[in-house]
Design a protein around this motif. Structure first.
Motif, PDB file in Angstrom:
ATOM      1  N   VAL A  83       0.840  -1.196   0.000  1.00 31.37           N
ATOM      2  CA  VAL A  83       0.000   0.000   0.000  1.00 31.37           C
ATOM      3  C   VAL A  83       0.877   1.248   0.000  1.00 31.37           C
ATOM      4  O   VAL A  83       0.650   2.192  -0.778  1.00 31.37           O
ATOM      5  CB  VAL A  83      -0.956   0.007   1.215  1.00 31.37           C
ATOM      6  CG1 VAL A  83      -1.707   1.320   1.302  1.00 31.37           C
ATOM      7  CG2 VAL A  83      -1.924  -1.163   1.139  1.00 31.37           C
ATOM      8  N   ASN A  84       1.928   1.244   0.836  1.00 33.42           N
ATOM      9  CA  ASN A  84       2.844   2.393   0.887  1.00 33.42           C
ATOM     10  C   ASN A  84       3.567   2.584  -0.438  1.00 33.42           C
ATOM     11  O   ASN A  84       3.791   3.719  -0.866  1.00 33.42           O
ATOM     12  CB  ASN A  84       3.853   2.220   2.021  1.00 33.42           C
ATOM     13  CG  ASN A  84       3.203   2.362   3.381  1.00 33.42           C
ATOM     14  OD1 ASN A  84       2.188   3.033   3.522  1.00 33.42           O
ATOM     15  ND2 ASN A  84       3.784   1.705   4.380  1.00 33.42           N
ATOM     16  N   LEU A  85       3.953   1.499  -1.087  1.00 32.78           N
ATOM     17  CA  LEU A  85       4.618   1.584  -2.382  1.00 32.78           C
ATOM     18  C   LEU A  85       3.708   2.244  -3.418  1.00 32.78           C
ATOM     19  O   LEU A  85       4.127   3.158  -4.135  1.00 32.78           O
ATOM     20  CB  LEU A  85       5.034   0.191  -2.858  1.00 32.78           C
ATOM     21  CG  LEU A  85       5.656   0.126  -4.256  1.00 32.78           C
ATOM     22  CD1 LEU A  85       7.047   0.725  -4.230  1.00 32.78           C
ATOM     23  CD2 LEU A  85       5.684  -1.297  -4.760  1.00 32.78           C
ATOM     24  N   LEU A  86       2.449   1.796  -3.490  1.00 28.29           N
ATOM     25  CA  LEU A  86       1.516   2.377  -4.449  1.00 28.29           C
ATOM     26  C   LEU A  86       1.223   3.837  -4.116  1.00 28.29           C
ATOM     27  O   LEU A  86       1.084   4.668  -5.023  1.00 28.29           O
ATOM     28  CB  LEU A  86       0.213   1.577  -4.484  1.00 28.29           C
ATOM     29  CG  LEU A  86       0.303   0.157  -5.038  1.00 28.29           C
ATOM     30  CD1 LEU A  86      -1.061  -0.517  -4.999  1.00 28.29           C
ATOM     31  CD2 LEU A  86       0.846   0.146  -6.443  1.00 28.29           C
ATOM     32  N   MET A  87       1.131   4.144  -2.834  1.00 26.64           N
ATOM     33  CA  MET A  87       0.871   5.529  -2.428  1.00 26.64           C
ATOM     34  C   MET A  87       2.008   6.454  -2.858  1.00 26.64           C
ATOM     35  O   MET A  87       1.764   7.554  -3.377  1.00 26.64           O
ATOM     36  CB  MET A  87       0.676   5.618  -0.915  1.00 26.64           C
ATOM     37  CG  MET A  87      -0.627   5.037  -0.428  1.00 26.64           C
ATOM     38  SD  MET A  87      -0.758   4.956   1.370  1.00 26.64           S
ATOM     39  CE  MET A  87      -0.462   6.639   1.848  1.00 26.64           C
ATOM     40  N   SER A  88       3.237   6.003  -2.687  1.00 24.50           N
ATOM     41  CA  SER A  88       4.374   6.872  -3.004  1.00 24.50           C
ATOM     42  C   SER A  88       4.672   6.921  -4.500  1.00 24.50           C
ATOM     43  O   SER A  88       4.911   7.982  -5.055  1.00 24.50           O
ATOM     44  CB  SER A  88       5.617   6.428  -2.234  1.00 24.50           C
ATOM     45  OG  SER A  88       6.011   5.136  -2.661  1.00 24.50           O
ATOM     46  N   LEU A  92      -1.239   7.813  -5.011  1.00 26.56           N
ATOM     47  CA  LEU A  92      -2.620   7.467  -4.718  1.00 26.56           C
ATOM     48  C   LEU A  92      -2.891   7.656  -3.235  1.00 26.56           C
ATOM     49  O   LEU A  92      -1.970   7.632  -2.420  1.00 26.56           O
ATOM     50  CB  LEU A  92      -2.901   6.001  -5.088  1.00 26.56           C
ATOM     51  CG  LEU A  92      -2.789   5.616  -6.550  1.00 26.56           C
ATOM     52  CD1 LEU A  92      -2.951   4.111  -6.704  1.00 26.56           C
ATOM     53  CD2 LEU A  92      -3.836   6.340  -7.363  1.00 26.56           C
ATOM     54  N   SER A  93      -4.157   7.826  -2.908  1.00 30.06           N
ATOM     55  CA  SER A  93      -4.534   7.852  -1.498  1.00 30.06           C
ATOM     56  C   SER A  93      -4.457   6.421  -0.957  1.00 30.06           C
ATOM     57  O   SER A  93      -4.397   5.447  -1.717  1.00 30.06           O
ATOM     58  CB  SER A  93      -5.943   8.402  -1.329  1.00 30.06           C
ATOM     59  OG  SER A  93      -6.887   7.496  -1.874  1.00 30.06           O
TER      60      SER A  93
END
Length: 121
Positions: A83-88, A92-93
């Motif tokens: 999730v953190n990878l996709l966010m950064s 993305l939220s």
């Protein structure tokens, strides 16, 4: 200067015709649904409805049970690092990153590919 009277064929609250849809089935379904909204002249309240077109329109409806979707979301293991990878990387939220992972079975590579892949028409 006096206002001109409205033509007799204008009804209050009537809107412009909707934009044409893509296929003949869609147009038939839209016509069947629009007859439900039409106001009848008779006092009995009965309306003539094309039952075959109405049945086709009802068959084409795609309604998902929300409870099934919630159960499916709970069954997939989502890693916080993914999730953190996709966010950064994709900016993305947290909610959108989590939803993207759930829609791709928790696989971060599939999630990135589905997000980046262009939509072909």
């Amino acid at each position: 200067m006096a206002e001109e009277p409205q033509p007799s064929n204008i009804q209050e609250g009537a809107s412009d015709a909707p934009a044409p849809t893509g296929s003949a089935e869609d147009r038939k379904a839209a016509a069947a649904l629009s007859t439900l909204d039409a106001q009848g002249d008779d006092d009995s309240g009965k309306k003539e409805v094309d039952t075959k077109a109405m049945e086709n329109a009802m068959k084409n409806l795609n309604v998902k049970d929300q409870k099934d979707g919630e159960a499916q979301k709970k069954a997939i293991k989502i890693e916080a690092g993914d999730v953190n990878l996709l966010m950064s990387e994709l900016e993305l939220s947290k909610q959108k990153a989590t939803d993207l992972l759930r829609s791709n079975d928790g696989n971060v590579l599939k999630a990135i590919k589905s997000f980046v892949k262009p939509v072909l028409v």
